[in-house]
Write a protein that holds these residues in place. Structure first.
Motif, PDB file in Angstrom:
ATOM      1  N   ASN A 166     -41.434  41.993  18.399  1.00 19.11           N
ATOM      2  CA  ASN A 166     -40.054  41.932  18.885  1.00 19.11           C
ATOM      3  C   ASN A 166     -39.066  41.476  17.819  1.00 19.11           C
ATOM      4  OD1 ASN A 166     -40.914  42.760  21.421  1.00 19.11           O
ATOM      5  ND2 ASN A 166     -41.180  40.674  22.187  1.00 19.11           N
ATOM      6  N   SER A 167     -39.563  40.841  16.762  1.00 15.62           N
ATOM      7  CA  SER A 167     -38.670  40.373  15.699  1.00 15.62           C
ATOM      8  C   SER A 167     -38.099  41.527  14.873  1.00 15.62           C
ATOM      9  CB  SER A 167     -39.418  39.419  14.761  1.00 15.62           C
ATOM     10  OG  SER A 167     -40.328  40.119  13.917  1.00 15.62           O
ATOM     11  N   GLY A 168     -38.808  42.654  14.843  1.00 16.02           N
ATOM     12  CA  GLY A 168     -38.365  43.785  14.041  1.00 16.02           C
ATOM     13  C   GLY A 168     -38.569  43.604  12.549  1.00 16.02           C
TER      14      GLY A 168
ATOM     15  N   GLU B 130     -46.590  39.641  20.032  1.00 14.27           N
ATOM     16  CA  GLU B 130     -45.328  40.147  20.594  1.00 14.27           C
ATOM     17  C   GLU B 130     -44.115  39.503  19.938  1.00 14.27           C
ATOM     18  OE1 GLU B 130     -45.705  39.773  24.847  1.00 14.27           O
ATOM     19  OE2 GLU B 130     -46.868  41.648  24.983  1.00 14.27           O
ATOM     20  N   GLU B 131     -44.233  38.258  19.523  1.00 10.58           N
ATOM     21  CA  GLU B 131     -43.124  37.640  18.795  1.00 10.58           C
ATOM     22  C   GLU B 131     -42.857  38.394  17.495  1.00 10.58           C
ATOM     23  OE1 GLU B 131     -43.266  33.438  18.174  1.00 10.58           O
ATOM     24  OE2 GLU B 131     -43.483  32.972  20.308  1.00 10.58           O
TER      25      GLU B 131
ATOM     26  N   HIS C 145     -52.473  43.472  19.167  1.00 12.20           N
ATOM     27  CA  HIS C 145     -51.679  43.391  20.394  1.00 12.20           C
ATOM     28  C   HIS C 145     -52.370  44.118  21.538  1.00 12.20           C
ATOM     29  CE1 HIS C 145     -47.997  44.758  22.844  1.00 12.20           C
ATOM     30  NE2 HIS C 145     -48.128  43.470  23.054  1.00 12.20           N
TER      31      HIS C 145
ATOM     32  N   SER D 131     -48.841  50.375  21.726  1.00 16.07           N
ATOM     33  CA  SER D 131     -49.245  49.864  20.415  1.00 16.07           C
ATOM     34  C   SER D 131     -50.403  50.681  19.844  1.00 16.07           C
ATOM     35  CB  SER D 131     -49.653  48.389  20.525  1.00 16.07           C
ATOM     36  OG  SER D 131     -48.523  47.567  20.709  1.00 16.07           O
TER      37      SER D 131
END
Length: 521
Positions: free
Chosen positions: A244-246, A240-241, A404, A423
């Motif tokens: 979420n970082s894109g 998820e990190e 994920h 996902s």
């Protein structure tokens, strides 16, 4: 010197050869892209950044050229071949004298030796004009490569020696193996060291800037390691990190709709937004710097740049795993009548797959990584051996999305969690399925099958089978048709077949490889 080297096992020899080469005059003039030179040469940021190119290419060649696919893809039942140098895993008869097995082994240890060189010596061998951040990023890349190499070693061989500095073992080159759990602890530590040092990126359309790994790359690989360890909370956390970082995007997905799944494997799209970590090949005048996939996979010399083709072919088992509307099928393997406008043949025309396509008697050919005869940016340049410069993926963002989903499932048999479904369904939408065909719940078997479809011929399914219960994996493998299109064949592996034998040559030099492993920590 020759007498000394003869007594060393391959782990020590690799480092010594690199260390000696670092003192040669050629390496005082410019940084090399296929070996490391650690002396006073590194006086600028650009020189240090260029030096780490060696981590992504030539030392991986012997692993990648044949062994990677001969073990993981033939072994898993995705590929089939009669070629005697790569067919040992068809019936699980690979033995310790196999040359390609040794090639894989020595290649991974060579990666580790190069990484150890940077980790142990770079800081003290750079000039005052080099930015500390650049030095730390380079060391972070080395930690990443060492972790990834050990991740392959532990999954292929189980217990292996942990070596942090090759010079520590020059006088005592016989080294015990270490416990598998200690190796995984070491891998986690190395990825965490990489995360603390590597730069953050957001990968855009300037693909030239995307070739080296980043903080996000290390987090993604660490998520995968935690999945293997069944540490699902940490696998979910790191996945998820990254999401979420894109930093990464699904090529041909909702964020990049002008692209397609097939575009991932073209030379012009090396280091695209989906690429988390890829081996960086280059067609040059030096053997071992290019990728041989176009020749090994291309079903005939009519679509390769060499005098042969079709060393590997699709298995009979994989021909049946795709649904009719799945766009990935045509970009994974070729069937009679398939048309490929971008693949040029020997007479310069575009490929229409003939009815008699039959590499290795399979009745079908591999498409993934096959780009055909020389054709501008579609193929990039080709070298004298027919090798090319299209990258080989070790990890793509699509896999991270599947990690994920599985991490959220957390070892259960099924989940309807919305984040996991999003996902998972993103992968299927990219493959040509509509939003109305989204899954409303998924099972572990759904994820395992989707991983096989998405990552076929990318070296992952063998390891997926290795991380599920042995009885389940044996049942899957023993029910595969591992023959050709005329004669079916079925083989049942034993539990010991999931780990490779240590190469005979290294066992002779280091008999401790056959002794029980010892603790490292």
């Amino acid at each position: 010197m020759k007498n000394i080297i003869k007594t060393y096992n391959v782990l020590s020899v690799i480092f010594l050869l690199m260390f000696v080469s670092a003192c040669q005059d050629d390496f005082l003039d410019r940084p090399s892209e296929d070996t490391l030179a650690l002396d006073n040469f590194y006086s600028t940021d650009a020189q240090v950044q260029s030096a780490t190119k060696a981590l992504y290419t030539r030392t991986w060649f012997n692993f990648h050229n044949k062994a990677f696919f001969a073990i993981t893809e033939v072994g898993s039942g995705n590929m089939f071949t009669y070629s005697s140098d790569v067919n040992g895993m068809v019936n699980f008869s690979l033995n310790s004298t196999d040359p390609e097995l040794f090639n894989a082994w020595k290649s991974l240890w060579s990666n580790i030796a190069q990484a150890n060189t940077l980790i142990n010596f770079l800081e003290e061998r750079v000039g005052s004009g080099v930015s500390p951040d650049v030095v730390q990023n380079a060391i972070g890349e080395a930690y990443f490569i060492r972790a990834t190499s050990y991740f392959y070693l532990v999954r292929l061989w189980g217990p292996v020696p942990i070596i942090e500095n090759n010079l520590d073992h020059v006088d005592s080159p016989q080294i015990n193996t270490n416990y598998v759990e200690d190796i995984y602890t070491f891998i986690v530590s190395d990825y965490q060291n990489a995360i603390s040092r590597l730069v953050e990126k957001v990968r855009g359309a300037n693909y030239a800037n995307n070739g080296h790994v980043s903080k996000g790359s290390a987090k993604a690989m660490l998520a995968k390691v935690y999945l293997y360890l069944q540490d699902y909370p940490n696998a979910k956390l790191y996945a998820e990190e990254v999401i979420n970082s894109g930093e990464f995007k699904l090529y041909g997905g909702e964020e990049l709709p002008s692209k397609t799944f097939g575009d991932l494997f073209l030379y012009a799209n090396n280091n695209n937004e989906e690429s988390i970590f890829a081996l960086q090949w280059k067609a040059s005048g030096t053997y071992g710097t290019g990728s041989n996939c176009n020749t090994q996979f291309g079903y005939t010399s009519n679509v390769t740049n060499a005098t042969y083709g079709g060393v590997f072919a699709p298995s009979q088992d994989i021909l049946d795993i795709y649904e009719a509307q799945d766009l990935r099928r045509k970009e994974t393997f070729m069937l009679p009548g398939d048309e490929y406008p971008n693949i040029l043949t020997g007479d310069g025309s575009s490929l229409i797959v003939p009815d008699d396509i039959n590499p290795q008697g399979a009745g079908a050919g591999i498409k993934k990584y096959v780009v055909g005869r020389l054709n501008g940016d579609i193929t990039g340049p080709v070298d004298a051996w027919g090798m090319m410069g299209n990258n080989t993926y070790i990890m793509r963002y699509a896999e991270l999305l599947l990690i994920h989903a599985e991490a959220i499932m957390g070892g259960a048999g099924v989940t309807s969690d919305q984040a996991a479904l999003e996902s998972f369904n993103k992968i299927r939408r990219r493959a040509g399925f509509s939003q109305g065909q989204d899954y409303s719940s998924i099972t572990f078997d759904d994820i395992l099958l989707e991983r096989r479809r998405e990552l076929a011929f990318e070296g992952d399914y063998w390891f997926d089978l290795g991380r599920i219960p042995r009885s389940q994996a044996i049942n899957i493998l023993s029910n595969q048709n591992r023959g050709d299109s005329v004669t079916a064949a079925y083989y049942t592996p034993s539990e010991s077949d999931f780990y490779m034998p240590y190469p005979d040559g290294d066992v002779a030099k280091n008999p401790l490889l056959l002794e029980p492993p010892v603790p490292y920590y």
